[in-house]
Each structure stands twice: as structure tokens, then as C-alpha cells.
Design a protein around this motif. Structure first.
Motif, PDB file in Angstrom:
ATOM      1  N   PRO A  90       0.803  -1.236   0.000  1.00 46.48           N
ATOM      2  CA  PRO A  90       0.000   0.000   0.000  1.00 46.48           C
ATOM      3  C   PRO A  90       0.831   1.280   0.000  1.00 46.48           C
ATOM      4  O   PRO A  90       0.558   2.188  -0.798  1.00 46.48           O
ATOM      5  CB  PRO A  90      -0.862  -0.139   1.267  1.00 46.48           C
ATOM      6  CG  PRO A  90      -0.934  -1.596   1.517  1.00 46.48           C
ATOM      7  CD  PRO A  90       0.395  -2.136   1.101  1.00 46.48           C
ATOM      8  N   PRO A  91       1.864   1.420   0.856  1.00 46.52           N
ATOM      9  CA  PRO A  91       2.695   2.635   0.759  1.00 46.52           C
ATOM     10  C   PRO A  91       3.373   2.776  -0.592  1.00 46.52           C
ATOM     11  O   PRO A  91       3.532   3.897  -1.097  1.00 46.52           O
ATOM     12  CB  PRO A  91       3.726   2.437   1.881  1.00 46.52           C
ATOM     13  CG  PRO A  91       3.099   1.503   2.833  1.00 46.52           C
ATOM     14  CD  PRO A  91       2.267   0.583   2.004  1.00 46.52           C
ATOM     15  N   LEU A  92       3.776   1.655  -1.188  1.00 43.15           N
ATOM     16  CA  LEU A  92       4.418   1.691  -2.502  1.00 43.15           C
ATOM     17  C   LEU A  92       3.472   2.243  -3.555  1.00 43.15           C
ATOM     18  O   LEU A  92       3.842   3.132  -4.334  1.00 43.15           O
ATOM     19  CB  LEU A  92       4.890   0.289  -2.887  1.00 43.15           C
ATOM     20  CG  LEU A  92       5.389   0.103  -4.323  1.00 43.15           C
ATOM     21  CD1 LEU A  92       6.619   0.945  -4.578  1.00 43.15           C
ATOM     22  CD2 LEU A  92       5.666  -1.378  -4.602  1.00 43.15           C
ATOM     23  N   LEU A  93       2.245   1.744  -3.596  1.00 44.40           N
ATOM     24  CA  LEU A  93       1.277   2.188  -4.601  1.00 44.40           C
ATOM     25  C   LEU A  93       0.875   3.647  -4.383  1.00 44.40           C
ATOM     26  O   LEU A  93       0.839   4.443  -5.337  1.00 44.40           O
ATOM     27  CB  LEU A  93       0.044   1.283  -4.570  1.00 44.40           C
ATOM     28  CG  LEU A  93       0.283  -0.190  -4.937  1.00 44.40           C
ATOM     29  CD1 LEU A  93      -1.006  -0.987  -4.781  1.00 44.40           C
ATOM     30  CD2 LEU A  93       0.822  -0.307  -6.349  1.00 44.40           C
ATOM     31  N   LEU A 144      -2.161  -0.110   9.023  1.00 46.81           N
ATOM     32  CA  LEU A 144      -2.686   1.207   8.654  1.00 46.81           C
ATOM     33  C   LEU A 144      -1.706   2.309   9.042  1.00 46.81           C
ATOM     34  O   LEU A 144      -1.482   3.250   8.262  1.00 46.81           O
ATOM     35  CB  LEU A 144      -4.037   1.431   9.345  1.00 46.81           C
ATOM     36  CG  LEU A 144      -4.716   2.790   9.077  1.00 46.81           C
ATOM     37  CD1 LEU A 144      -4.953   2.980   7.585  1.00 46.81           C
ATOM     38  CD2 LEU A 144      -6.021   2.892   9.850  1.00 46.81           C
ATOM     39  N   ALA A 145      -1.091   2.198  10.203  1.00 49.63           N
ATOM     40  CA  ALA A 145      -0.106   3.195  10.633  1.00 49.63           C
ATOM     41  C   ALA A 145       1.110   3.185   9.715  1.00 49.63           C
ATOM     42  O   ALA A 145       1.645   4.246   9.354  1.00 49.63           O
ATOM     43  CB  ALA A 145       0.313   2.922  12.081  1.00 49.63           C
ATOM     44  N   LEU A 146       1.557   2.008   9.311  1.00 52.08           N
ATOM     45  CA  LEU A 146       2.674   1.915   8.376  1.00 52.08           C
ATOM     46  C   LEU A 146       2.348   2.600   7.057  1.00 52.08           C
ATOM     47  O   LEU A 146       3.187   3.288   6.464  1.00 52.08           O
ATOM     48  CB  LEU A 146       3.032   0.450   8.118  1.00 52.08           C
ATOM     49  CG  LEU A 146       3.797  -0.304   9.196  1.00 52.08           C
ATOM     50  CD1 LEU A 146       4.012  -1.747   8.762  1.00 52.08           C
ATOM     51  CD2 LEU A 146       5.138   0.361   9.479  1.00 52.08           C
ATOM     52  N   THR A 147       1.120   2.416   6.586  1.00 56.10           N
ATOM     53  CA  THR A 147       0.710   3.028   5.318  1.00 56.10           C
ATOM     54  C   THR A 147       0.667   4.543   5.426  1.00 56.10           C
ATOM     55  O   THR A 147       1.134   5.257   4.528  1.00 56.10           O
ATOM     56  CB  THR A 147      -0.671   2.498   4.898  1.00 56.10           C
ATOM     57  OG1 THR A 147      -0.608   1.064   4.791  1.00 56.10           O
ATOM     58  CG2 THR A 147      -1.093   3.079   3.564  1.00 56.10           C
ATOM     59  N   LEU A 148       0.116   5.051   6.537  1.00 61.28           N
ATOM     60  CA  LEU A 148      -0.002   6.493   6.720  1.00 61.28           C
ATOM     61  C   LEU A 148       1.347   7.186   6.800  1.00 61.28           C
ATOM     62  O   LEU A 148       1.486   8.354   6.411  1.00 61.28           O
ATOM     63  CB  LEU A 148      -0.804   6.792   7.995  1.00 61.28           C
ATOM     64  CG  LEU A 148      -2.291   6.401   7.957  1.00 61.28           C
ATOM     65  CD1 LEU A 148      -2.935   6.642   9.324  1.00 61.28           C
ATOM     66  CD2 LEU A 148      -3.029   7.189   6.882  1.00 61.28           C
TER      67      LEU A 148
END
Length: 283
Positions: free
Chosen positions: A94-97, A149-153
Motif C-alpha cells: 500500500p505505501p508503494l502504490l 494502517l499506521a505503516l501506510t499512513l
């Protein structure tokens, strides 16, 4: 009459797998097979409690010993590989995209979009990564989903910054100007010309980032903020065994070695991809 020069076409260099990448693929492939076949390999149910065999040392019956409630540590290590491998994927993808998309738009269009992103980036990097993730998990509550979710944010910002830096260079290239002259729209230029030329360093960074995600997952599981007991996860297993480390060292040792080996696999793969991109051809 002088002989005309002979033009010889040379084949483009063929990139081969470096020894570092090969070792990494063996390690990661082994853990992937282990995770997929954990049900067939594990000799016991990972959650089965056996009070008659509490804190049993490694033996022929229990290769990695048992924990404080008699659960087989070897079986739990195998099943925990599923959680930690999945965490590496869903913690990076998710962070990559999101970061790649924002970085493309910010770097290519500039203006207001770029200014807004840079302010978000400045705000995010003002805090240490783990502190910011811990603060978000503390607000949302402990749990694996909230941790992801925290990692993505927090994590998308690094990807966006990396992609933006690549795009700022690529957008001034002659082939981009030629594409504009031929009438290609922004979507076509970004999708067919900019992204393929910018994605290489991002993939290498994502593989290396999987190491950080895996270690963060184990750390937060150890702190009770990530995966929750009785789920088999290496950080949770280490946390469960810390109170018995002097009399039952195996409870912490084997999950720790498993986490180190998986992290080493991702680290070697990231390093190998970096060498592969820099050298192009290996001997």
C-alpha cells in the motif's frame, strides 16, 4: 579501392542474477515454501496446550522445545512465518502504490500538488519513523490491522519522495519532450514513459523496506502493539518467552533466529537488486 567498414551489431548486455541475489532468493524461497506448507510440516497444532510438557527443552519429540503452556515452539515458528511474510507484503505494497502515484503527480506537474506534498513530507520527517507509527497505533489501538494502517499512513511519504526525485530528472529528458510534441497526453507519458524509467530504484527500495517492516512488526508484537496473542508471530513469541529466558532460552532464541534470517533475505535481495542496476552485467 578501400574496403568499406563492416558494421557489427552487438547484442545488448544480458543481466544475470548476482550471487547475493541468489542467496537471498534461496532464503526467501525457503521461507515462502515453509509458510505455504506449514500445515503439512508442523508436527503439532501451534495453539495446542500441553500442560504436561511445559518448558520442555529441545528434544526428538519437540525439536525447538515447548513454551510456558506446552505449545510446540517449532510448529509455532513455522506458522508464524505466514504472519510475518504477509506483514512484509501488506506493509510495503500500500505505501508503494500510494507513494508512487503521488510522487508521479507531484514530480511531473509541480505547482500546488508539489507544494502540498513537500509540506506533508516536511511534517512527517520531523518525527522519527517508529515514534510516529507508535503514536498512530496508540491512538487507533493495538492490533495487526491498525499497525498496517499506521505503516501506510507514514511509509508512503518515502516512496513519494523517491519517485518525485526520479520524475524531476526524467521529465526534462528529450524523449519526454518528443512525446509531448507528438501529442501524447499526461496520462500516456506518465504511464508509458516516466513510470517505467523511474520504477527501478523504487522496487529496490521496497525490497529493502520489507526488512524495516518485518522488524517493526516483530518489535510492535513484542511491545504488545502489533499482533495479539495467541496468534503465532515471532515478536509475540519472543515477548512470551522473555520472562523465562534464563530457564527456557529456546522460547526466544528460535523465533529470533527466524526473524533474523528473513530480514537477512530481504536485505540481501535489496542489495543484490542495487548491484544489478548499477553493474548491468555480471561476470
Amino acid at each position: 579501392m578501400a574496403d568499406s567498414p563492416i558494421l557489427v551489431e552487438t547484442a545488448p548486455p544480458v543481466r544475470s542474477i548476482t550471487p547475493t541475489m541468489l542467496i537471498a532468493l534461496v532464503i526467501l524461497g525457503g521461507w515462502l515454501v515453509t509458510a505455504l506448507a506449514a500445515s503439512a510440516i508442523a508436527p503439532y497444532d501451534p495453539d495446542a496446550i500441553d500442560i504436561m510438557n511445559m518448558l520442555s527443552p529441545p528434544s526428538a519429540a519437540h525439536w525447538f522445545g515447548t513454551d510456558q503452556v506446552g505449545r510446540d515452539v517449532f510448529s509455532r515458528v513455522l506458522f508464524a512465518s505466514r504472519v510475518d511474510l504477509l506483514l512484509c507484503v501488506v506493509g510495503v505494497l500500500p505505501p508503494l502504490l500510494i507513494g508512487t502515484t503521488i510522487g508521479l503527480l507531484s514530480g511531473y506537474f509541480g505547482g500546488v500538488v508539489d507544494n502540498v506534498f513537500m509540506r506533508i513530507y516536511d511534517l512527517t520527517v520531523a518525527f522519527p519513523f517508529f515514534v510516529l507509527v507508535l503514536a498512530i497505533v496508540g491512538v487507533l489501538g493495538p492490533g495487526l490491522l491498525n499497525f498496517i494502517l499506521a505503516l501506510t499512513l507514514v511509509g508512503w511519504v518515502s516512496y513519494a519522495r523517491l519517485v518525485r526525485a526520479q520524475v524531476l530528472t526524467i521529465r526534462e529528458s528529450e524523449f519526454i519532450q518528443a512525446a509531448k510534441c507528438l501529442g501524447y497526453g499526461p496520462a500516456a507519458i506518465l504511464g508509458h514513459h516516466v513510470l517505467p524509467n523511474a520504477i527501478g530504484p523504487v522496487i529496490a527500495y521496497a525490497v529493502s523496506d520489507a526488512v524495516l517492516v518485518m522488524l517493526a512488526g516483530a518489535s510492535f508484537g513484542f511491545l504488545g502493539m502489533g499482533a495479539q496473542p495467541p496468534l503465532a508471530e515471532w515478536g509475540v513469541m519472543i515477548a512470551d518467552g522473555q520472562a523465562f529466558v534464563q530457564q527456557a532460552w529456546w522460547i526466544c532464541l528460535f523465533p529470533g533466529l527466524a526473524a533474523i534470517s528473513l530480514g537477512l533475505g530481504f536485505a540481501l535481495l535489496g542489495d543484490g537488486l542495487g548491484q544489478w542496476q548499477r553493474k548491468g552485467v555480471t561476470a
